[in-house]
Design an enzyme around this catalytic site. Structure first.
Site, PDB file in Angstrom:
ATOM      1  N   GLU A 234      16.378 -15.449  66.362  1.00 17.96           N
ATOM      2  CA  GLU A 234      16.239 -16.067  67.682  1.00 17.96           C
ATOM      3  C   GLU A 234      14.920 -16.816  67.825  1.00 17.96           C
ATOM      4  O   GLU A 234      14.878 -17.900  68.407  1.00 17.96           O
ATOM      5  CB  GLU A 234      16.364 -14.994  68.768  1.00 17.96           C
ATOM      6  CG  GLU A 234      17.718 -14.314  68.850  1.00 17.96           C
ATOM      7  CD  GLU A 234      18.807 -15.218  69.411  1.00 17.96           C
ATOM      8  OE1 GLU A 234      19.977 -14.809  69.380  1.00 17.96           O
ATOM      9  OE2 GLU A 234      18.510 -16.340  69.880  1.00 17.96           O
ATOM     10  N   ARG A 238      15.140 -20.934  68.444  1.00 18.38           N
ATOM     11  CA  ARG A 238      14.730 -21.379  69.775  1.00 18.38           C
ATOM     12  C   ARG A 238      13.299 -21.908  69.784  1.00 18.38           C
ATOM     13  O   ARG A 238      13.048 -23.048  70.189  1.00 18.38           O
ATOM     14  CB  ARG A 238      14.873 -20.233  70.785  1.00 18.38           C
ATOM     15  CG  ARG A 238      16.280 -19.691  70.887  1.00 18.38           C
ATOM     16  CD  ARG A 238      16.478 -18.876  72.140  1.00 18.38           C
ATOM     17  NE  ARG A 238      17.602 -17.948  72.019  1.00 18.38           N
ATOM     18  CZ  ARG A 238      18.269 -17.433  73.035  1.00 18.38           C
ATOM     19  NH1 ARG A 238      17.928 -17.742  74.261  1.00 18.38           N
ATOM     20  NH2 ARG A 238      19.267 -16.588  72.839  1.00 18.38           N
ATOM     21  N   ASP A 367      28.635 -17.285  61.431  1.00 14.18           N
ATOM     22  CA  ASP A 367      28.795 -18.671  61.871  1.00 14.18           C
ATOM     23  C   ASP A 367      27.811 -19.700  61.315  1.00 14.18           C
ATOM     24  O   ASP A 367      28.165 -20.568  60.528  1.00 14.18           O
ATOM     25  CB  ASP A 367      28.817 -18.738  63.400  1.00 14.18           C
ATOM     26  CG  ASP A 367      27.682 -17.968  64.069  1.00 14.18           C
ATOM     27  OD1 ASP A 367      26.792 -17.477  63.361  1.00 14.18           O
ATOM     28  OD2 ASP A 367      27.692 -17.861  65.310  1.00 14.18           O
ATOM     29  N   GLU A 499      29.569 -23.782  72.418  1.00 11.90           N
ATOM     30  CA  GLU A 499      30.207 -24.152  71.149  1.00 11.90           C
ATOM     31  C   GLU A 499      31.409 -25.071  71.299  1.00 11.90           C
ATOM     32  O   GLU A 499      31.609 -25.986  70.483  1.00 11.90           O
ATOM     33  CB  GLU A 499      30.591 -22.884  70.378  1.00 11.90           C
ATOM     34  CG  GLU A 499      29.428 -22.103  69.824  1.00 11.90           C
ATOM     35  CD  GLU A 499      28.710 -21.268  70.871  1.00 11.90           C
ATOM     36  OE1 GLU A 499      27.547 -20.892  70.638  1.00 11.90           O
ATOM     37  OE2 GLU A 499      29.327 -20.986  71.930  1.00 11.90           O
ATOM     38  N   THR A 585      21.064 -24.945  65.110  1.00 10.93           N
ATOM     39  CA  THR A 585      22.125 -24.196  65.793  1.00 10.93           C
ATOM     40  C   THR A 585      21.790 -23.909  67.254  1.00 10.93           C
ATOM     41  O   THR A 585      22.599 -23.319  67.952  1.00 10.93           O
ATOM     42  CB  THR A 585      22.445 -22.897  65.026  1.00 10.93           C
ATOM     43  OG1 THR A 585      23.736 -22.423  65.402  1.00 10.93           O
ATOM     44  CG2 THR A 585      21.391 -21.833  65.276  1.00 10.93           C
TER      45      THR A 585
END
Length: 609
Positions: A234, A238, A367, A499, A585
């Site tokens: 994360e 981010r 993913d 998504e 992502t």
């Protein structure tokens, strides 16, 4: 006082000498045992790792077991402090901790950066772009209806930002119902996740006053001196991703300075016997460990496989090849180990380098690993042949083993559990329509149209899951008569995820089929109707309920991804053109690295990697 029996003088002297020698022997034996015990403690006591570094070689990275009473995040609809990779937390689990045995590596690396970071030329980077980042006219569409829709998305962003600023400024996310901030436990004590995640969105939308506020906060208040426990994944997608994109879009040096400093703090997570990083890291001490719920202390495919784009750019900006070496080592190990049926399971041991469970998914836990393979190839200006080979081999295995057709004709990607299919898709898996689409052109010639068709079919399936509220559930199934429907109450929530909209944006750019813009507008209307509240946007607990129940969380990725992808969907294609930019992502745009161009014109601007 000990009394010695009376003996003749000579015998008494001999006896006394013998006894003294015996006492010396016993004393020396005791002393040697004590030294051995103390020396051995350096190697066997739990807190002795720092002392071990005195005696062990630099390459040894011993792990020790510690108890963790840290409460890890749980992905629950009532308090969706979820992990983006679809992770579920556990409480009080014993996990493997890893001391940063190469803390000197961080110091050396930092010194190296001090010498080389200034060498990176922002002007050189800009000259190697094929097109202006913001297009000829900031991507403004020519037709009035599309322009009106784009302006609506911009208004939504300003509304979300203004309420975050009013009620949660400096905290990580906004709770719009209670009008307060939320910090959470994913970011290791870092603050301002919504600010860093929003930098590029604000800039792209032309919200310059808000962008300057965000930039000023980063400069004055983003404190990277933290002793908290963070998700490596994360923080990377981010914070590192957000700061990188802000730098590449604006050239502001503060973003480069902060991102290189933060990148240094993530390196100790790689100090494992295999080089596969652990999922949790203390940003202050460098100690790392695996998630308590992860099987046998394993690392997660979607976490250690979602570092490549950002770490290559960290090497570019800092001049330090160590970042690239770390992620290339991950790829080397993955290429070496056997893949069941060509598939990549979701759990890998960072100690042995072996798969722990044979659970395969392109949704949560798996993913973005696949996403970063094709994007690594594209970001390398299509020179990374290894990434290309890995991606198309994985796609072949996924098609052979996971891609299914429902009785109603919907194409979906099932999950694989040791050879048994689980006929469901998660919302997280709906990114795959866009992924397969952007990879279509570079596949085998005879497969290119097939891949584009497959991308369209999966995107259509995900659109079909968006009913009746026109918002989609967390997971939906294709068994027992279900067709893209959440059959479990626990799967019915929607937390402002991007998504499906992400795939709409990519498919619009690839095909210009107007249905993708229409589907995007349906989502805008649904967000306005069901998720907009007086003080921001909130996820909802049940997408099938006639009466909406909100979860009281405005996720930072709503600002970074959902609204950005909608804005791009209603913009001309020259706003962040795909020839020049690859999205991480978290939807942070990172530029294609054209090393030939950089080296030809500005040979001092790129790292050796």
């Amino acid at each position: 006082t000990r009394v010695i029996p009376s003996l003749p003088f000579s015998e008494s002297s001999v006896f006394a000498g013998t006894l003294l020698a015996f006492e010396k022997f016993v004393f020396l034996l005791f002393l040697s045992g004590l030294v051995t015990l103390c020396f051995g403690a350096l190697f066997f006591l739990p807190d002795s790792v720092r002392l071990k570094r005195i005696f062990l070689s630099k390459n040894e990275n011993p792990a020790v077991t510690v108890g963790s009473d840290n409460e890890l995040s749980k992905k629950v609809p009532g308090d969706p402090e979820h992990l983006r990779a679809g992770l579920k937390g556990g409480e009080g689990a014993n996990v493997k901790a890893q001391e940063p045995a190469a803390r000197d590596e961080r110091v050396t690396s930092a010194a190296h950066n001090g010498e080389r970071a200034s060498a990176y030329s922002y002007e050189a980077f800009k000259k190697c772009l094929l097109k202006p980042a913001l297009g000829k006219n900031k991507g403004t569409p020519s037709d009035s209806e599309t322009l009106q829709r784009r302006e609506k998305v911009k208004e939504m962003m300003k509304f979300a930002w203004d309420n975050y600023k009013r009620y949660a400024w400096g905290q990580n996310e906004l709770r719009p119902l209670t009008r307060n901030g939320h910090i959470g436990n994913m970011f290791g004590g870092l603050r301002g996740a919504s600010i860093v995640d929003s930098l590029d969105t604000l800039y792209i939308m032309g919200l310059m006053e808000e962008y300057e506020e965000a930039k000023e906060w980063v400069q004055n208040n983003l404190n990277l001196i933290s002793n908290g426990e963070a998700s490596l994944f994360e923080v990377n997608i981010r914070y590192v991703g957000g700061l990188l994109s802000a730098y590449y879009l604006t050239g502001a040096e503060i973003f480069k300075q902060k991102v290189v400093e933060l990148g240094e703090k993530l390196l100790p997570a790689f100090n494992t016997p295999t080089g596969i990083p652990r999922g949790v890291i203390n940003l202050g001490s460098g100690t790392s460990w695996s998630w308590g719920w992860a099987s046998a202390g394993s690392s997660i495919l979607a976490e250690f496989g979602t570092l490549h784009l950002e770490f290559l750019h960290l090497s570019q900006l800092s001049g330090n090849p160590l970042f690239t070496e770390k992620v290339m080592n991950i790829r080397k190990l993955l290429n070496k180990i056997e893949k069941p049926h060509g598939l990549y399971p979701n759990f890998l041991s960072p100690v042995s380098g072996n798969w722990v469970q044979h659970h395969v998914s392109i949704g949560g836990l798996g993913d973005s690993f696949y996403e970063y393979l094709i994007k690594s190839y594209l970001m390398s200006d299509k020179t990374d042949q290894e990434a290309k080979k890995m991606y198309y081999s994985a796609m072949e295995a996924i098609e052979t083993n996971l891609v299914q057709k429902s009785p109603g004709g919907l194409t979906y990607v099932a999950e694989w559990r040791g050879g048994i299919l689980d006929h469901k898709m998660g919302h997280l898996a709906c990114f795959s329509g866009g992924m397969i689409g952007i990879g279509a052109d570079d596949g085998p010639t005879e497969q290119r149209q097939h891949y584009l068709d497959l991308a369209a079919e999966i995107t259509h399936t995900c659109h079909e899951s968006y009913s009746p509220t026109k918002l989609g559930p967390e997971a939906f199934r294709f068994d027992a008569g279900a067709e893209a429907t959440a059959t479990r109450l626990s799967d019915r929530y929607y937390i402002l995820r991007p998504e499906v909209i992400e795939s709409y944006m990519y498919m619009w750019r690839l095909t210009h089929d107007p249905k993708y813009r229409e589907w995007g507008w349906e989502a805008v209307e649904a967000l306005e109707k069901h998720c907009r509240v007086d003080a921001g946007f909130s996820g909802i607990r049940d997408v099938y309920a006639s009466t909406v129940s909100h979860d009281n969380m405005q996720q930072s990725f709503f600002l970074s991804e959902t609204l950005k992808y909608l804005y791009l969907l209603f913009s001309d294609d020259d706003l962040l053109p795909l020839e020049d930019w690859v999205f991480n992502t978290e939807a942070h745009p990172l530029p294609v690295i054209r090393k030939t161009c950089l080296w030809r014109n500005f040979p001092w601007t790129i790292s050796e990697t």
